[in-house]
Motif scaffolding. Sequence first.
Motif: not given
Lengths: 378, 418
Positions: B261-268, B392-402, B407-417
């Motif tokens: 979950s390191a990619w989530m740092t700065g997210g919520s 109705g119900s849902a839960v989401f991991a909101v990644p850190p900011g762009v 930069d682009w949404w979700g880069r920390t999850l999909f990219s190794e950089e």
Amino acid sequence: MRAVRLTATAATAVAALTALSACTAKSDAKDGDAIQVTAADSTCDTSATSAPAGQVTLKIENKGSRATEVEILFPDDRIVSEKENIGPGTKYTLTAEVKAGSYEIACRPGMKGHGVRQKLTVTGAGASSKRDPKLDQAVAGYRQYAQDQADDTVPLAQKFADAIKAGDLEAAKKAYSPSRIGWERTEPVAESFGDIDPKTDTRADGLEKGQKWTGWHRLEKALWQDKKIGAEEKTLADQLVSDLKDWQRRVGKAEITPTSMANGAKELLDEVATGKVTGEEDRYSHTDLADFKANVEGAQQAYELLKPVASKNDPALTKELDQQFTALNGVLAKYRTGKASSDFVSYDKVTKDQRKELSDSVNALAEPLSKLAAAVVK
Amino acid sequence: MTETQGGSPSRRALLGWGGAGLALGAAVAGGAVAMAEAGDDLDPAADAGGAVEFHGAHQAGIATPVQDRLHFAAFDVKTDDRDAFVQLLKDWTAAARRMTAGKAVGEGAYGGLAEAPPDDTGEALGLKPNRLTLTLGFGPSLFERFGLADRRPAALADLPRFPGDNLDRSRTGGDLCVQACADDPQVAVHAIRNLARIGFGTVAIRWSQLGFGKTSSTTPDAQTPRNLMGFKDGTRNIAGTETGRLKKYVWVEESDTDARSAWMTGGSYLVARRIRMNIETWDRTSLQEQEDVFGRDKREGAPVGKAKEHDAPFLKAMKPDAHVRLAHPDSNDGVTILRRGYSFTDGTDGLGRLDAGLFFLAYQRDVRKGFIPLQRRLSAKDALNEYIQHVGSAVFAVPPGVRDSHDWWGRTLFSEEA
């Protein structure tokens, strides 16, 4: 306006000209001269390959053993003017107002198929802008497709009508969906005539005030909901066939352009998105999926014909379209119950989740398809 | 009426304020916080319908002062092609960058090839940015795709079934979500519509929800907006300026994360619940009971025995099943969430009753330590349950900011950089 008749046009004269030029007559028709067209079972000889703009006259003689049809065609095979059903041994004079440009004269022995073609260059001012032969070829291919669909539909509609006239409810139900396939594949062409579609394919909710409800869906309601065939239905069945024959006759003259083909493909998907996915189209028979498939097939045909041009201008788009056509056809295949075009699961058996999947797949294809027209004219 | 920037018509035109808002946001990392400091109602950019900075360490739309309107959409992924999905995230980022700045998507809504449909759908032309924020989240089911199984954070827990839940599958779950908030409803709807359009073939909308009125404030000292029951709720919400509480309860810290979950740092983490209110029966309830149910007075929103809404509540003065008493951090080992919910009315339900309620949105650092324990308690005991139902119900991991324009949404999850 500048019509002057060329009268030295007995078959012998044609033969003489042929001999001179060592092949089919290849002289230029003078201002107002008529062009001799000698049609046979596998040949179509013309006395001239060019003519001045204005009134062009064809003096046609059928020397073949079958009835023939002679047409002057635009480069995309739209008919400028035609004469159908010229019997063996008979003559006919066809005149048409023709602007400068490239044309073909076609003889269709047996009144079917591509026919035998001869070039005709019409000279003069006001020549139309440069044409792209690849696009003309695409339009001609699509027109042939549309004609084939109409030609195939008429006998199927006749079968449907015959069952109704025989009062055979079950046979009529069976013949209903197959009779619609060719129409659904090329609906944008049929709709371009304006007056045929309201007579053949109007749904109950689409009726305007004072409009009499005729056509497929009126009969669909009688067969599935009212479950009875009366005198009125028998009359309507005949009318449907005669309206469809009208369509069949007019396909050749439809205004088809590369843009209208591309937009027509998108419109077929629009038809699916608004009418078929919701089950509104065939609300009594629930044969929506057969129409759905036919719409997609028609759209794909138009796309495939335009693809050589579109793939050059926008290869990413055609790659996407190839993928999405495959994906949608894959989803539809899950609902097949047999090999015939109309063999599909009854739409009232398709669940809400399955309809959502179909709808998503339609949107996935329709969105890139909306960009095809731009990729063609670019 | 339109200014041309980057070859495209701009929605921001007319107003100098749009630019001012942008500059204000850009001046400080995390424009949301900058805006909050200016104060919700007093903020000049807000008055002028200005822009909220899209880039930052955290995504905008969480600590940002709550806008008036919401369009929330959950999407399902329709492709197995990871590259296609990553391309969509990049395309969405580019579109979001433009729309939040008040610009039209792509080449704009007019002036292009006549044979092609315009890139932008056009209904936001002439409208100011209206503080549009677009916030992206990833649902648990996304991690079953694209080889992401070992990247799903434990803090993105599936919600258990709570007593009283009556969840409609067609309003529940989703592989990803976009929360669009703006002060103008058409700006929010335009944003979701255009993102959905860009997404066709890659993603498809699973469900969506419009919210017409904010029910929470993330601005200190501002009055808490009332919900459809006529009450103020969540008066002690986390403010966008409370850096300490945001850090403690909302933003994922590096120390919270592991290899997964390191990619989530700065997210919520976001919990969304569609809570239907039995409006008609509530309206027939006596004032006394209404106030008892909430544990507040209706006029001020003050806790039982207190004078003002922001006064610290004396929980023991309330009935044991009063909503405030049960939901208060003091009754929940300090559990605190950032609330950002909206009132909704989706017409009527065919039985002549309003299909209305609260579209509850809450951000937290860990779902297991936020919404889940809180809702366990509320669903078991809350007096309010007689008048509401979670549908109705849902839960989401909101990644850190762009971070910036590359930069682009979700880069920390999909990219190794890094």
